[in-house]
Enzyme design. Structure first.
Site, PDB file in Angstrom:
ATOM      1  N   ASP A  52      37.091  40.195  31.758  1.00  0.00           N
ATOM      2  CA  ASP A  52      36.733  41.003  30.516  1.00  0.00           C
ATOM      3  C   ASP A  52      35.470  41.542  30.561  1.00  0.00           C
ATOM      4  O   ASP A  52      34.308  40.892  31.058  1.00  0.00           O
ATOM      5  CB  ASP A  52      37.242  40.148  29.257  1.00  0.00           C
ATOM      6  CG  ASP A  52      37.376  41.093  28.056  1.00  0.00           C
ATOM      7  OD1 ASP A  52      37.462  42.222  28.133  1.00  0.00           O
ATOM      8  OD2 ASP A  52      37.642  40.509  27.045  1.00  0.00           O
ATOM      9  N   HIS A  96      35.156  49.672  35.525  1.00  0.00           N
ATOM     10  CA  HIS A  96      36.117  49.042  36.240  1.00  0.00           C
ATOM     11  C   HIS A  96      36.112  49.067  37.737  1.00  0.00           C
ATOM     12  O   HIS A  96      36.437  47.998  38.479  1.00  0.00           O
ATOM     13  CB  HIS A  96      37.557  49.629  36.304  1.00  0.00           C
ATOM     14  CG  HIS A  96      38.174  49.628  34.533  1.00  0.00           C
ATOM     15  ND1 HIS A  96      38.144  48.542  34.040  1.00  0.00           N
ATOM     16  CD2 HIS A  96      38.517  50.548  33.683  1.00  0.00           C
ATOM     17  CE1 HIS A  96      38.635  48.570  32.577  1.00  0.00           C
ATOM     18  NE2 HIS A  96      38.709  49.992  32.578  1.00  0.00           N
ATOM     19  N   LEU A 149      44.133  31.319  50.780  1.00  0.00           N
ATOM     20  CA  LEU A 149      43.943  31.592  49.653  1.00  0.00           C
ATOM     21  C   LEU A 149      45.147  32.161  49.282  1.00  0.00           C
ATOM     22  O   LEU A 149      45.628  33.216  49.718  1.00  0.00           O
ATOM     23  CB  LEU A 149      42.860  32.491  49.062  1.00  0.00           C
ATOM     24  CG  LEU A 149      42.574  32.671  47.565  1.00  0.00           C
ATOM     25  CD1 LEU A 149      42.346  31.474  46.744  1.00  0.00           C
ATOM     26  CD2 LEU A 149      41.762  33.784  47.541  1.00  0.00           C
TER      27      LEU A 149
END
Ligand code: FPP
Length: 243
Positions: free
Chosen positions: A15, A32, A126
């Site tokens: 955020d 972004h 991962l």
């Protein structure tokens, strides 16, 4: 006291991109873009720090309410991310799951995602889960609907349904690698809410918040949070260890 290990599964609510853009006097889409750079670093850091599962909230079912320009900007970033990062993700043995109904995105984004997921399918390092057009309640509802269908069509007895049945029909339960519940959820930018993220899975997660805006979040701060996690004493409502 013996230190507990780093979390196996970390969830992140990324955020503050919009506020970062405002503070830098640039369009939100650039916030972004800066957020995507941050995400790249945290993916590699997770891999290096031995985190096995990382789930990020990239686009919620509520994010469609934003301007078309911003929404399209985020979708274009996905294509850009795939094009620039696919090789490195593959070299790092990263496997990707998408949590959410991403087929509603523009075709170029869907194609890029399919290419990325397909190329990385056999990797077993991962496990990087990207929540895209994701909502936690929606995910639970999908699971319940599927179980209702199994009861009606396959003769399952509703009174024998368990929590594990619900878990198994979530995105996290139907992925190639069964994704365990998150040990730790981090939210940046000073907001302290869950915002419909991993609603079912977060029942016993440790929560950590930082005022740092997502584009300013660094692998160093991430590492400090994982160390702070290792110092916490998790009891799971009385039980010392998770199941
Ligand atoms: C929250 O910041 C962030 C988002 C809604 C989008 C996050 C998206 C990325 C980091 C890029 C994703 C890229 C890929 C490849 C999945 P905000 O806009 O809510 O910030 P604000 O609260 O300051 O307005």
């Amino acid at each position: 006291m013996e230190k507990r290990p780093f979390p196996t599964h970390v969830g992140i609510i990324m955020d503050g991109n919009g506020r970062w853009a405002k503070a830098h006097n640039v369009p939100r889409v650039m916030g972004h873009n800066a957020g995507m750079q941050s995400m790249k670093k945290i993916v590699i850091a997770s891999s290096n720090l031995g985190v096995k599962y990382l789930t990020v909230y990239a686009f919620s079912t509520e994010n469609w309410k934003r301007s078309t320009e911003e929404v399209n900007g985020i979708f274009n970033l996905i294509v850009k991310y795939v094009n620039s990062e696919l090789e490195e993700l593959d070299e790092n043995n990263v496997h990707i799951n998408i949590f959410g109904e991403y087929d509603m995105l523009p075709k170029a984004s869907v194609d890029a995602i399919d290419k990325m997921v397909g190329r990385l399918h056999d990797n077993d390092g991962l496990v990087f889960n990207i929540a895209l057009n994701y909502g936690g309640r929606d995910e639970i509802l999908r699971s319940v609907k599927e179980l209702a269908r199994e009861c009606a069509e396959e003769g399952r007895d509703p009174s024998e349904l368990t929590e594990d049945d619900i878990s198994a029909h979530l995105y996290s339960g139907s992925a190639r690698f069964d994704v365990p519940d998150p040990d730790l959820i981090i939210r940046t930018s000073g907001e302290e809410r869950m915002s419909n993220f991993l609603t079912w899975q977060a029942a016993y997660s440790e929560l950590m918040f930082t005022d740092t805006l997502w584009p300013d979040f660094t692998p160093e701060e991430y590492r400090e949070m994982l160390e702070a996690y290792a110092d916490r004493d998790r009891r799971f409502g009385g039980r010392k260890e998770a199941k």
